[in-house]
Write a protein that holds these residues in place. Structure first.
Motif, PDB file in Angstrom:
ATOM      1  N   ASN A   7       0.825  -1.202   0.000  1.00  0.00           N
ATOM      2  CA  ASN A   7       0.000   0.000   0.000  1.00  0.00           C
ATOM      3  C   ASN A   7       0.868   1.264   0.000  1.00  0.00           C
ATOM      4  O   ASN A   7       0.686   2.161  -0.824  1.00  0.00           O
ATOM      5  CB  ASN A   7      -0.931  -0.015   1.214  1.00  0.00           C
ATOM      6  N   THR A   8       1.793   1.340   0.923  1.00  0.00           N
ATOM      7  CA  THR A   8       2.631   2.537   1.026  1.00  0.00           C
ATOM      8  C   THR A   8       3.484   2.723  -0.216  1.00  0.00           C
ATOM      9  O   THR A   8       3.593   3.839  -0.743  1.00  0.00           O
ATOM     10  CB  THR A   8       3.502   2.473   2.299  1.00  0.00           C
TER      11      THR A   8
ATOM     12  N   ASN B  88       3.015   1.709  -3.346  1.00  0.00           N
ATOM     13  CA  ASN B  88       2.225   2.109  -4.512  1.00  0.00           C
ATOM     14  C   ASN B  88       1.696   3.535  -4.388  1.00  0.00           C
ATOM     15  O   ASN B  88       1.738   4.311  -5.342  1.00  0.00           O
ATOM     16  CB  ASN B  88       1.078   1.126  -4.749  1.00  0.00           C
ATOM     17  N   LYS B  89       1.211   3.893  -3.218  1.00  0.00           N
ATOM     18  CA  LYS B  89       0.715   5.258  -3.031  1.00  0.00           C
ATOM     19  C   LYS B  89       1.847   6.275  -3.157  1.00  0.00           C
ATOM     20  O   LYS B  89       1.679   7.340  -3.760  1.00  0.00           O
ATOM     21  CB  LYS B  89       0.032   5.391  -1.673  1.00  0.00           C
TER      22      LYS B  89
ATOM     23  N   THR C   9       2.932   7.095  -6.675  1.00  0.00           N
ATOM     24  CA  THR C   9       1.992   7.927  -7.430  1.00  0.00           C
ATOM     25  C   THR C   9       1.855   9.332  -6.856  1.00  0.00           C
ATOM     26  O   THR C   9       1.093  10.146  -7.377  1.00  0.00           O
ATOM     27  CB  THR C   9       0.598   7.263  -7.496  1.00  0.00           C
TER      28      THR C   9
ATOM     29  N   ALA D  65       0.742  10.163  -3.743  1.00  0.00           N
ATOM     30  CA  ALA D  65      -0.299  10.352  -2.729  1.00  0.00           C
ATOM     31  C   ALA D  65       0.337  10.794  -1.417  1.00  0.00           C
ATOM     32  O   ALA D  65       1.432  10.355  -1.071  1.00  0.00           O
ATOM     33  CB  ALA D  65      -1.084   9.053  -2.524  1.00  0.00           C
TER      34      ALA D  65
ATOM     35  N   ASP E 211      -1.730  11.095   1.709  1.00  0.00           N
ATOM     36  CA  ASP E 211      -2.879  11.074   2.605  1.00  0.00           C
ATOM     37  C   ASP E 211      -2.561  10.600   4.020  1.00  0.00           C
ATOM     38  O   ASP E 211      -3.451  10.512   4.851  1.00  0.00           O
ATOM     39  CB  ASP E 211      -4.028  10.257   1.996  1.00  0.00           C
TER      40      ASP E 211
ATOM     41  N   LEU F 297       3.393   9.183   4.098  1.00  0.00           N
ATOM     42  CA  LEU F 297       3.472   9.497   2.672  1.00  0.00           C
ATOM     43  C   LEU F 297       3.878  10.952   2.440  1.00  0.00           C
ATOM     44  O   LEU F 297       4.663  11.246   1.533  1.00  0.00           O
ATOM     45  CB  LEU F 297       2.151   9.175   1.979  1.00  0.00           C
TER      46      LEU F 297
END
Length: 175
Positions: A86-87, A89-90, A93, A95, A97, A101
């Protein structure tokens, strides 16, 4: 006498996070000032008070208020241990949030050395977004280590963290 370099140790919610205090101890013995930043889920797995006592800095998992002082000194190096699907990939891109990140995106833009040690399920590494996103991070200057480093049979041995400490020691010598 100069102070020890500052390492931002960024912790995501994967099994090695539950033993992160061991890594902190080794890193501090190796000459780092360690500042922990955790994803909200990882933070719920940690004893943040004990880790704050161990490092001398609060464990951060939430954004600070604009008027609040920065609780950590500026980083010299950052490491994401363990880094989750999750971390990663975000982050790739852009992100922002979560605090993790947001900090990772700022560090990436700063050119600071960043080492990443993924702990991602094999079925998730087959996801079509995963490898291109790792490549995007590598192209931006992030050192992404072999995803099996934190999954080996040695994961639960006394030297489970040796590869992380060694990689960060080499980074420190380069800075």
């Amino acid at each position: 006498m100069s102070q020890a370099p500052v390492l931002y140790l960024i912790v995501c919610a994967a099994p090695p996070a539950q033993r992160i205090g061991e890594l902190v101890e080794l890193l501090m013995a190796d000459g780092w000032r360690v500042c922990l930043i955790a994803t909200p889920i990882a933070a719920s797995w940690l004893d943040c008070d004990v880790l704050a006592d161990q490092t001398g800095y609060p464990v951060r998992a939430q954004w600070r208020r604009p008027d609040d002082p920065e609780p950590h000194p500026p980083a010299d190096v950052a490491a994401v241990v363990p880094a989750t699907f999750n971390t990663l990939n975000k982050w790739a891109t852009g992100a922002s949030d979560t605090l993790v990140l947001g900090i990772l995106n700022e560090l990436l833009g700063s050119g600071l050395p960043i080492q990443v040690f993924p702990r991602v399920k094999a079925v998730l590494t087959a996801h079509p977004a995963y490898q291109p996103n790792l490549e995007r991070l590598r192209e931006a200057g992030v050192v992404v280590h072999d995803g099996d480093v934190l999954r080996t049979p040695e994961e639960m041995s006394p030297n489970r963290w040796a590869v992380v400490v060694d990689a960060l020691r080499a980074t420190r010598s380069d800075t």
